[in-house]
Design a protein around this motif. Sequence first.
Motif, PDB file in Angstrom:
ATOM      1  N   ALA A  69       0.833  -1.206   0.000  1.00  0.00           N
ATOM      2  CA  ALA A  69       0.000   0.000   0.000  1.00  0.00           C
ATOM      3  C   ALA A  69       0.864   1.252   0.000  1.00  0.00           C
ATOM      4  CB  ALA A  69      -0.937  -0.004   1.204  1.00  0.00           C
ATOM      5  N   TYR A  70       1.918   1.228   0.804  1.00  0.00           N
ATOM      6  CA  TYR A  70       2.830   2.370   0.877  1.00  0.00           C
ATOM      7  C   TYR A  70       3.511   2.605  -0.475  1.00  0.00           C
ATOM      8  CZ  TYR A  70       6.874   5.192   2.202  1.00  0.00           C
ATOM      9  OH  TYR A  70       7.832   6.175   2.272  1.00  0.00           O
ATOM     10  N   GLY A  71       3.942   1.545  -1.119  1.00  0.00           N
ATOM     11  CA  GLY A  71       4.600   1.669  -2.419  1.00  0.00           C
ATOM     12  C   GLY A  71       3.682   2.293  -3.461  1.00  0.00           C
ATOM     13  N   LEU A  72       2.431   1.861  -3.482  1.00  0.00           N
ATOM     14  CA  LEU A  72       1.461   2.457  -4.402  1.00  0.00           C
ATOM     15  C   LEU A  72       1.257   3.941  -4.109  1.00  0.00           C
ATOM     16  CD1 LEU A  72      -1.455  -0.133  -4.769  1.00  0.00           C
ATOM     17  CD2 LEU A  72       0.123   0.636  -6.537  1.00  0.00           C
ATOM     18  N   ALA A  73       1.117   4.263  -2.829  1.00  0.00           N
ATOM     19  CA  ALA A  73       0.889   5.656  -2.437  1.00  0.00           C
ATOM     20  C   ALA A  73       2.101   6.532  -2.770  1.00  0.00           C
ATOM     21  CB  ALA A  73       0.570   5.738  -0.945  1.00  0.00           C
ATOM     22  N   LEU A  74       3.285   6.004  -2.542  1.00  0.00           N
ATOM     23  CA  LEU A  74       4.491   6.767  -2.851  1.00  0.00           C
ATOM     24  C   LEU A  74       4.608   7.027  -4.350  1.00  0.00           C
ATOM     25  CD1 LEU A  74       7.127   8.091  -1.971  1.00  0.00           C
ATOM     26  CD2 LEU A  74       8.193   5.812  -2.015  1.00  0.00           C
ATOM     27  N   ASP A  75       4.370   6.004  -5.148  1.00  0.00           N
ATOM     28  CA  ASP A  75       4.390   6.193  -6.609  1.00  0.00           C
ATOM     29  C   ASP A  75       3.350   7.219  -7.044  1.00  0.00           C
ATOM     30  OD1 ASP A  75       6.402   4.305  -6.819  1.00  0.00           O
ATOM     31  OD2 ASP A  75       5.068   2.697  -7.518  1.00  0.00           O
ATOM     32  N   TYR A  76       2.172   7.123  -6.471  1.00  0.00           N
ATOM     33  CA  TYR A  76       1.092   8.048  -6.815  1.00  0.00           C
ATOM     34  C   TYR A  76       1.479   9.481  -6.423  1.00  0.00           C
ATOM     35  CZ  TYR A  76      -3.668   9.868  -7.290  1.00  0.00           C
ATOM     36  OH  TYR A  76      -4.778  10.592  -7.659  1.00  0.00           O
ATOM     37  N   ALA A  77       2.056   9.636  -5.238  1.00  0.00           N
ATOM     38  CA  ALA A  77       2.460  10.967  -4.765  1.00  0.00           C
ATOM     39  C   ALA A  77       3.537  11.579  -5.659  1.00  0.00           C
ATOM     40  CB  ALA A  77       2.957  10.889  -3.322  1.00  0.00           C
ATOM     41  N   ARG A  78       4.363  10.751  -6.235  1.00  0.00           N
ATOM     42  CA  ARG A  78       5.415  11.254  -7.138  1.00  0.00           C
ATOM     43  C   ARG A  78       4.858  11.620  -8.510  1.00  0.00           C
ATOM     44  NH1 ARG A  78       9.727   6.579  -5.532  1.00  0.00           N
ATOM     45  NH2 ARG A  78      10.738   7.688  -3.811  1.00  0.00           N
ATOM     46  N   GLU A  79       3.792  10.921  -8.931  1.00  0.00           N
ATOM     47  CA  GLU A  79       3.268  11.108 -10.291  1.00  0.00           C
ATOM     48  C   GLU A  79       2.085  12.076 -10.364  1.00  0.00           C
ATOM     49  OE1 GLU A  79       2.310   7.134 -11.483  1.00  0.00           O
ATOM     50  OE2 GLU A  79       4.390   6.460 -11.283  1.00  0.00           O
ATOM     51  N   ARG A  80       1.193  12.043  -9.389  1.00  0.00           N
ATOM     52  CA  ARG A  80      -0.024  12.865  -9.429  1.00  0.00           C
ATOM     53  C   ARG A  80       0.342  14.332  -9.245  1.00  0.00           C
ATOM     54  NH1 ARG A  80      -4.779  14.538 -10.920  1.00  0.00           N
ATOM     55  NH2 ARG A  80      -6.362  14.751  -9.320  1.00  0.00           N
ATOM     56  N   ARG A  81      -0.168  15.148 -10.128  1.00  0.00           N
ATOM     57  CA  ARG A  81       0.148  16.571 -10.094  1.00  0.00           C
ATOM     58  C   ARG A  81      -1.095  17.382  -9.736  1.00  0.00           C
ATOM     59  NH1 ARG A  81       5.128  17.538 -11.982  1.00  0.00           N
ATOM     60  NH2 ARG A  81       4.715  19.718 -12.473  1.00  0.00           N
ATOM     61  N   GLN A  82      -0.893  18.337  -8.871  1.00  0.00           N
ATOM     62  CA  GLN A  82      -1.909  19.313  -8.508  1.00  0.00           C
ATOM     63  C   GLN A  82      -1.222  20.669  -8.408  1.00  0.00           C
ATOM     64  OE1 GLN A  82      -5.272  19.376  -7.811  1.00  0.00           O
ATOM     65  NE2 GLN A  82      -5.414  17.288  -8.572  1.00  0.00           N
ATOM     66  N   PHE A  83      -1.868  21.687  -8.910  1.00  0.00           N
ATOM     67  CA  PHE A  83      -1.328  23.040  -8.852  1.00  0.00           C
ATOM     68  C   PHE A  83       0.072  23.126  -9.462  1.00  0.00           C
ATOM     69  CE2 PHE A  83      -4.062  22.304  -5.102  1.00  0.00           C
ATOM     70  CZ  PHE A  83      -5.152  23.081  -5.496  1.00  0.00           C
ATOM     71  N   ILE A 123      -5.217   0.508  -4.760  1.00  0.00           N
ATOM     72  CA  ILE A 123      -5.183   0.763  -3.325  1.00  0.00           C
ATOM     73  C   ILE A 123      -6.413   0.212  -2.610  1.00  0.00           C
ATOM     74  CG2 ILE A 123      -6.190   3.087  -3.398  1.00  0.00           C
ATOM     75  CD1 ILE A 123      -3.178   2.013  -1.270  1.00  0.00           C
ATOM     76  N   ALA A 124      -7.565   0.198  -3.274  1.00  0.00           N
ATOM     77  CA  ALA A 124      -8.796  -0.296  -2.639  1.00  0.00           C
ATOM     78  C   ALA A 124      -8.685  -1.772  -2.242  1.00  0.00           C
ATOM     79  CB  ALA A 124      -9.984  -0.080  -3.565  1.00  0.00           C
ATOM     80  N   ARG A 125      -7.969  -2.557  -3.018  1.00  0.00           N
ATOM     81  CA  ARG A 125      -7.865  -3.984  -2.671  1.00  0.00           C
ATOM     82  C   ARG A 125      -7.070  -4.201  -1.381  1.00  0.00           C
ATOM     83  NH1 ARG A 125      -2.954  -6.705  -4.223  1.00  0.00           N
ATOM     84  NH2 ARG A 125      -1.672  -5.275  -5.444  1.00  0.00           N
ATOM     85  N   PHE A 126      -6.199  -3.237  -1.059  1.00  0.00           N
ATOM     86  CA  PHE A 126      -5.446  -3.363   0.189  1.00  0.00           C
ATOM     87  C   PHE A 126      -6.357  -3.210   1.408  1.00  0.00           C
ATOM     88  CE2 PHE A 126      -1.863  -2.612  -2.668  1.00  0.00           C
ATOM     89  CZ  PHE A 126      -1.009  -3.613  -2.225  1.00  0.00           C
ATOM     90  N   PHE A 127      -7.453  -2.464   1.271  1.00  0.00           N
ATOM     91  CA  PHE A 127      -8.419  -2.376   2.367  1.00  0.00           C
ATOM     92  C   PHE A 127      -9.019  -3.741   2.666  1.00  0.00           C
ATOM     93  CE2 PHE A 127      -9.450   1.530   4.414  1.00  0.00           C
ATOM     94  CZ  PHE A 127      -8.808   2.491   3.669  1.00  0.00           C
ATOM     95  N   VAL A 128      -9.406  -4.451   1.637  1.00  0.00           N
ATOM     96  CA  VAL A 128      -9.998  -5.775   1.820  1.00  0.00           C
ATOM     97  C   VAL A 128      -8.967  -6.733   2.414  1.00  0.00           C
ATOM     98  CG1 VAL A 128     -11.074  -7.723   0.617  1.00  0.00           C
ATOM     99  CG2 VAL A 128     -11.603  -5.377  -0.079  1.00  0.00           C
ATOM    100  N   ASP A 129      -7.759  -6.717   1.857  1.00  0.00           N
ATOM    101  CA  ASP A 129      -6.695  -7.574   2.385  1.00  0.00           C
ATOM    102  C   ASP A 129      -6.420  -7.262   3.856  1.00  0.00           C
ATOM    103  OD1 ASP A 129      -6.474  -8.699  -0.129  1.00  0.00           O
ATOM    104  OD2 ASP A 129      -4.652  -7.589  -0.666  1.00  0.00           O
ATOM    105  N   ALA A 130      -6.371  -5.980   4.188  1.00  0.00           N
ATOM    106  CA  ALA A 130      -6.054  -5.578   5.563  1.00  0.00           C
ATOM    107  C   ALA A 130      -7.101  -6.089   6.548  1.00  0.00           C
ATOM    108  CB  ALA A 130      -5.932  -4.057   5.654  1.00  0.00           C
ATOM    109  N   GLU A 131      -8.361  -5.985   6.187  1.00  0.00           N
ATOM    110  CA  GLU A 131      -9.415  -6.439   7.102  1.00  0.00           C
ATOM    111  C   GLU A 131      -9.397  -7.953   7.267  1.00  0.00           C
ATOM    112  OE1 GLU A 131     -11.171  -4.431   9.158  1.00  0.00           O
ATOM    113  OE2 GLU A 131      -9.766  -3.020   8.258  1.00  0.00           O
ATOM    114  N   ALA A 132      -9.121  -8.667   6.200  1.00  0.00           N
ATOM    115  CA  ALA A 132      -9.042 -10.130   6.300  1.00  0.00           C
ATOM    116  C   ALA A 132      -7.864 -10.539   7.179  1.00  0.00           C
ATOM    117  CB  ALA A 132      -8.916 -10.739   4.906  1.00  0.00           C
TER     118      ALA A 132
END
Length: 146
Positions: free
Chosen positions: A19-33, A111-120
């Motif tokens: 989950a962290y790896g996905l978020a880090l990649d997204y934070a590096r690629e997603r642009r705002q302002f 990232i949504a699939r990590f929520f399901v995995d985490a709860e299981a």
Amino acid sequence: MAVTSSGVAWQALGVMIGAYGLALDYARERRQFGRPIGGFQLVQDLLVRSLGDITASWGMLVQLARLQDAGIFRDEHSALARAFVTARMREVVARSREIFGGNGILLDHDIARFFVDAEAIYSFEGTREMNTLIVGKSITGQSAFV
């Protein structure tokens, strides 16, 4: 006393890292302002807190492996690791999803699939509360099980 598995805690660490790896990649690629969102303080705070949880969990699990190798591993060691690491996992996954904003609920981003995995994983070999009872009995000598 039968030795219980620490595999659930290792799985939880894997979910955190994914989950962290996905978020880090997204934070590096997603642009705002006009710049990557990874340059914003609140996004960096989420990433740093998650990295701290991952590092602490990894350290705990390495120590657990050392106890196993030394032959002094007990049920309460595994229960403590499961309680701590699975709780941290849920937090890391939630922070990671938060970095995605509204995109975090779309199936286009994994990232949504990590929520399901985490709860299981959180519930698999007993919730944090159940593992707490195992550790509590070990440190107090008193069973809280009814």
